[in-house]
Write a protein that holds these residues in place. Structure first.
Motif, mmCIF file in Angstrom:
data_model
loop_
_atom_site.group_PDB
_atom_site.id
_atom_site.type_symbol
_atom_site.label_atom_id
_atom_site.label_comp_id
_atom_site.label_asym_id
_atom_site.label_seq_id
_atom_site.Cartn_x
_atom_site.Cartn_y
_atom_site.Cartn_z
ATOM 1 N N ALA A 15 40.355 42.048 37.233
ATOM 2 C CA ALA A 15 41.214 40.904 37.562
ATOM 3 C C ALA A 15 40.475 39.910 38.451
ATOM 4 C CB ALA A 15 42.493 41.379 38.251
ATOM 5 N N VAL A 16 39.716 40.405 39.414
ATOM 6 C CA VAL A 16 38.950 39.511 40.297
ATOM 7 C C VAL A 16 37.835 38.825 39.514
ATOM 8 C CG1 VAL A 16 37.427 39.435 42.322
ATOM 9 C CG2 VAL A 16 39.559 40.747 42.420
ATOM 10 N N SER A 30 30.457 27.221 43.636
ATOM 11 C CA SER A 30 30.647 26.916 45.060
ATOM 12 C C SER A 30 32.113 26.977 45.477
ATOM 13 C CB SER A 30 30.055 25.545 45.397
ATOM 14 O OG SER A 30 30.750 24.537 44.686
ATOM 15 N N ALA A 31 33.026 26.943 44.521
ATOM 16 C CA ALA A 31 34.463 26.981 44.835
ATOM 17 C C ALA A 31 34.985 28.402 45.057
ATOM 18 C CB ALA A 31 35.255 26.310 43.716
ATOM 19 N N LEU A 32 34.153 29.401 44.861
ATOM 20 C CA LEU A 32 34.603 30.795 44.972
ATOM 21 C C LEU A 32 34.739 31.253 46.411
ATOM 22 C CD1 LEU A 32 32.628 33.031 42.464
ATOM 23 C CD2 LEU A 32 35.023 32.400 42.408
ATOM 24 N N SER A 33 35.815 31.979 46.672
ATOM 25 C CA SER A 33 35.943 32.717 47.923
ATOM 26 C C SER A 33 36.704 33.997 47.622
ATOM 27 C CB SER A 33 36.652 31.897 49.000
ATOM 28 O OG SER A 33 38.043 32.050 48.952
ATOM 29 N N LEU A 34 36.278 35.096 48.224
ATOM 30 C CA LEU A 34 36.954 36.366 47.996
ATOM 31 C C LEU A 34 38.394 36.310 48.496
ATOM 32 C CD1 LEU A 34 34.243 39.058 48.809
ATOM 33 C CD2 LEU A 34 34.976 38.218 46.589
ATOM 34 N N ARG A 35 38.617 35.612 49.578
ATOM 35 C CA ARG A 35 39.966 35.493 50.133
ATOM 36 C C ARG A 35 40.899 34.796 49.131
ATOM 37 N NH1 ARG A 35 42.175 36.029 55.220
ATOM 38 N NH2 ARG A 35 40.139 36.456 56.099
ATOM 39 N N ASP A 36 40.428 33.713 48.515
ATOM 40 C CA ASP A 36 41.241 32.995 47.526
ATOM 41 C C ASP A 36 41.480 33.864 46.295
ATOM 42 O OD1 ASP A 36 42.577 30.716 46.292
ATOM 43 O OD2 ASP A 36 40.760 30.535 45.053
ATOM 44 N N LEU A 37 40.459 34.583 45.864
ATOM 45 C CA LEU A 37 40.616 35.466 44.706
ATOM 46 C C LEU A 37 41.635 36.568 45.000
ATOM 47 C CD1 LEU A 37 36.906 35.708 43.571
ATOM 48 C CD2 LEU A 37 38.765 34.591 42.345
ATOM 49 N N ALA A 49 36.655 43.021 48.460
ATOM 50 C CA ALA A 49 35.428 43.480 49.112
ATOM 51 C C ALA A 49 35.156 44.952 48.825
ATOM 52 C CB ALA A 49 35.507 43.230 50.612
ATOM 53 N N HIS A 50 36.188 45.725 48.502
ATOM 54 C CA HIS A 50 35.973 47.135 48.157
ATOM 55 C C HIS A 50 35.166 47.261 46.863
ATOM 56 C CE1 HIS A 50 38.431 48.714 51.348
ATOM 57 N NE2 HIS A 50 39.432 47.920 50.991
ATOM 58 N N HIS A 51 35.283 46.290 45.985
ATOM 59 C CA HIS A 51 34.554 46.334 44.718
ATOM 60 C C HIS A 51 33.232 45.581 44.774
ATOM 61 C CE1 HIS A 51 37.713 48.254 42.391
ATOM 62 N NE2 HIS A 51 38.572 47.500 43.051
ATOM 63 N N PHE A 52 33.188 44.497 45.545
ATOM 64 C CA PHE A 52 32.021 43.609 45.485
ATOM 65 C C PHE A 52 31.297 43.421 46.815
ATOM 66 C CE2 PHE A 52 35.135 42.211 42.296
ATOM 67 C CZ PHE A 52 34.404 42.507 41.159
ATOM 68 N N LYS A 53 31.842 43.928 47.887
ATOM 69 C CA LYS A 53 31.277 43.811 49.227
ATOM 70 C C LYS A 53 31.336 42.379 49.770
ATOM 71 C CE LYS A 53 28.184 47.028 51.241
ATOM 72 N NZ LYS A 53 27.015 47.782 51.183
ATOM 73 N N ASP A 54 30.770 41.443 49.038
ATOM 74 C CA ASP A 54 30.732 40.056 49.494
ATOM 75 C C ASP A 54 30.685 39.120 48.286
ATOM 76 O OD1 ASP A 54 28.091 40.302 48.557
ATOM 77 O OD2 ASP A 54 27.201 40.253 50.545
ATOM 78 N N ARG A 55 30.681 37.835 48.569
ATOM 79 C CA ARG A 55 30.659 36.813 47.512
ATOM 80 C C ARG A 55 29.438 36.970 46.610
ATOM 81 N NH1 ARG A 55 28.667 31.681 46.891
ATOM 82 N NH2 ARG A 55 30.048 30.199 45.873
ATOM 83 N N ALA A 56 28.274 37.220 47.215
ATOM 84 C CA ALA A 56 27.050 37.410 46.424
ATOM 85 C C ALA A 56 27.167 38.644 45.535
ATOM 86 C CB ALA A 56 25.832 37.512 47.333
#
Length: 185
Positions: A15-16, A30-37, A49-56
Motif C-alpha cells: 500500500a505504501v 521530491s514530493a514524497l514523505s513517509l509521514r504523508d504516505l 518506517a517498519h518496512h522501509f526505515k527511511d525515505r531513501a
C-alpha cells in the motif's frame, strides 16, 4: 477518555509503495514523505518506517522493483531492437519507477536487492547485444543501445517529442528511429 483506533492493514508495504508510485508519477520523487504516505494509508506515522526505515529505503525498494520489472520486460523481447521497444514500453507503463531508477542519489546504491535487480537487467540487455554482435565492442554497443532507448523514453515522458511524433505510436516511432539509425550506408 480517548478512543484508540486499531488498524490492521493486509499489506502495508504494498500500500505504501503504491501510494508512493502515485505521488511520484504526478508530483515527482521530491514530493514524497513517509509521514504523508502513512496518513494516506490510515496508519501511524511510524508504520511505514517498519518496512522501509527511511525515505531513501522506500525509494530503494521502488528502484529495485523497477529494475526487476524492467529485467522481466527485456527478457520477453526476441532481439535487440525489440528490447529497445520493450524498454520504451516499460518507461510508459511505469513512469514513477523509471524516474527513481535513474536517480541513484535518491536511494541506497549498495542495497543487495537493488544490486541483484540491476544485475538481472544488465544481463538481459547484454544477452540481446551478444546475440546480435558477440565481439569485444559489446560493451560499447550496450551503451549505445541503452542510450538510444533511454533517451527516447526520457524525451517521450517529458513531452519533448509531441510535435515530432504527433499521434504516432511510441513503439512504432522507436522502431522507425532504430531503422534509420542503423540503416546500412
Amino acid at each position: 477518555m480517548t478512543s484508540q483506533r486499531t488498524y490492521h492493514h493486509g499489506d502495508l508495504r504494498r500500500a505504501v509503495l503504491t501510494a508512493a508510485l502515485d505521488i511520484i508519477a504526478t508530483e515527482g520523487p521530491s514530493a514524497l514523505s513517509l509521514r504523508d504516505l502513512a496518513r494516506r494509508a490510515g496508519v501511524s506515522h511510524a508504520a511505514p518506517a517498519h518496512h522501509f526505515k527511511d525515505r531513501a529505503g522506500l525509494l530503494t525498494a521502488i528502484a529495485a522493483e523497477g529494475y526487476d520489472l524492467l529485467a522481466t520486460t527485456l527478457t520477453e523481447a526476441p532481439d535487440l531492437r525489440e528490447r529497445g521497444v520493450h524498454y520504451v514500453r516499460f518507461a510508459i507503463a511505469h513512469p514513477a519507477h523509471f524516474q527513481v531508477m535513474f536517480q541513484p542519489d535518491l536511494y541506497h546504491r549498495d542495497d543487495p536487492d537493488l544490486l541483484a535487480a540491476k544485475s538481472r537487467t544488465s544481463a538481459a540487455l547484454r544477452a540481446g547485444i551478444e546475440a546480435r554482435s558477440p565481439s569485444e565492442d559489446a560493451d560499447l554497443m550496450g551503451v549505445a543501445a541503452w542510450s538510444i532507448a533511454h533517451g527516447f523514453a526520457t524525451l517521450l515522458l517529458s513531452h519533448n517529442l509531441e510535435r515530432t511524433m504527433g499521434d504516432g505510436d511510441p513503439e512504432e516511432v522507436f522502431r522507425a528511429l532504430t531503422r534509420l539509425t542503423f540503416r546500412a550506408s
